[in-house]
Design an enzyme around this catalytic site. Structure first.
Site, short mmCIF file in Angstrom:
data_model
loop_
_atom_site.label_atom_id
_atom_site.label_comp_id
_atom_site.label_asym_id
_atom_site.label_seq_id
_atom_site.Cartn_x
_atom_site.Cartn_y
_atom_site.Cartn_z
N GLU A 193 1.88 0.78 10.01
CA GLU A 193 2.01 -0.08 8.83
C GLU A 193 1.46 -1.48 9.09
OE1 GLU A 193 2.76 1.10 5.94
OE2 GLU A 193 3.19 3.04 6.81
N ASP A 216 -4.11 4.25 11.83
CA ASP A 216 -3.75 5.12 12.96
C ASP A 216 -4.39 4.61 14.25
OD1 ASP A 216 -2.27 6.80 11.40
OD2 ASP A 216 -3.67 8.48 11.41
ZN LIG Z 1 -0.78 4.49 6.08
#
Ligand SMILES: [Zn+2]
Length: 267
Positions: A132, A213
């Site tokens: 996030e 990611d």
């Molecule tokens: Zn995401």
């Protein structure tokens, strides 16, 4: 019921304001109406976490302990300013779990679903938060906001063009050339057109997911925690692991678990 009441309470005055703006400002109404909508959306961005979200969910500070320490350390290491970490009772409505943050600058709060805290171990939770923070650091949120503001500007401009065409009204059985039916028709019809643009928007969103990611892998210094978290979340959210590529290409805002794992494992 609360949601409906709130939508009426907020939506009705906004609609009245936009119709009034058409009366007040003449040919350039679409710029003013867009400005009003944008102002409203920005205001909501600030007010929603403080006023609206507590109407639907309960927020409690994450208790002192190793998890809290660990997450604060992650925030410090990534230069992410946040004044508190809250747990939201997402389990009230579904098993779906998530993490997000609200507010700006010093008022920023990290929010974890209680389901997420229950399902993941500490390093997996840290990896989810790192993902996030990755969205934040890569400026995905302001980019999305600018994109949505530009689309609504284009939308208002198109309404202003259609509102001048008699055929647009007559095609749907309206006689008058009042702006209200044009607004209504445009809102009803825009979904049909926007549907065909959704693959593009989803492709864009999937790119952002890969970037977030990659950021998480970088700050965690390993891909395994995020992979562990994603596996659990996919299981709990009942995701399809192997959708047809055409289907996921069209409809999926996030890459599939297999795609994300593959990307995380590639150096
Ligand atoms: Zn995401």
């Amino acid at each position: 019921m609360k949601g409906l009441a709130l939508a009426a309470l907020l939506g009705y005055p906004l609609l009245v304001l936009i119709l009034k703006i058409v009366e007040w400002t003449g040919a350039a109404w679409w710029i003013w109406a867009w400005g009003a909508l944008l102002g409203f959306q920005l205001l909501m961005l600030v007010l929603a976490p403080v006023v609206i979200m507590p109407l639907f969910n309960k927020f409690t500070p994450l208790p002192e302990g190793t998890l809290r320490e660990r997450l604060l350390k992650l925030a410090g290491r990534t230069n992410f300013v946040a004044n508190s970490i809250q747990v939201m009772d997402g389990s009230k409505r579904s098993r779906h779990s998530n993490a997000f943050f609200t507010g700006f600058g010093k008022f920023r709060k990290i929010v974890l679903f209680d389901t997420l805290v229950a399902q993941l171990n500490e390093s997996e939770l840290e990896a989810v938060l790192a993902h996030e923070i990755g969205h934040y650091k890569k400026k995905h949120i302001p980019k999305m906001l600018v994109f949505s503001a530009l689309s609504s500007l284009a939308g208002f401009y198109l309404i202003s063009v259609f509102a001048k065409q008699e055929w647009f009204y007559r095609a749907f059985g309206f006689e008058t050339t009042n702006i209200a039916p044009a607004l209504l028709l445009f809102t009803l019809l825009s979904g049909v057109v926007m549907f065909w643009f959704s693959p593009l928007a989803h492709w864009w969103s999937r790119r952002y997911e890969y970037q977030a990611d990659a950021f998480a892998r970088e700050v965690m210094n390993e891909p395994q925690s995020l992979i562990g978290a994603l596996r659990k979340l996919n299981e709990k959210n009942l995701s399809n692991l192997t959708p047809h590529p055409l289907y996921s290409g069209f409809y999926y805002s996030h890459p599939t678990l297999v795609e994300r794992e593959t990307a995380l494992m590639v150096k």
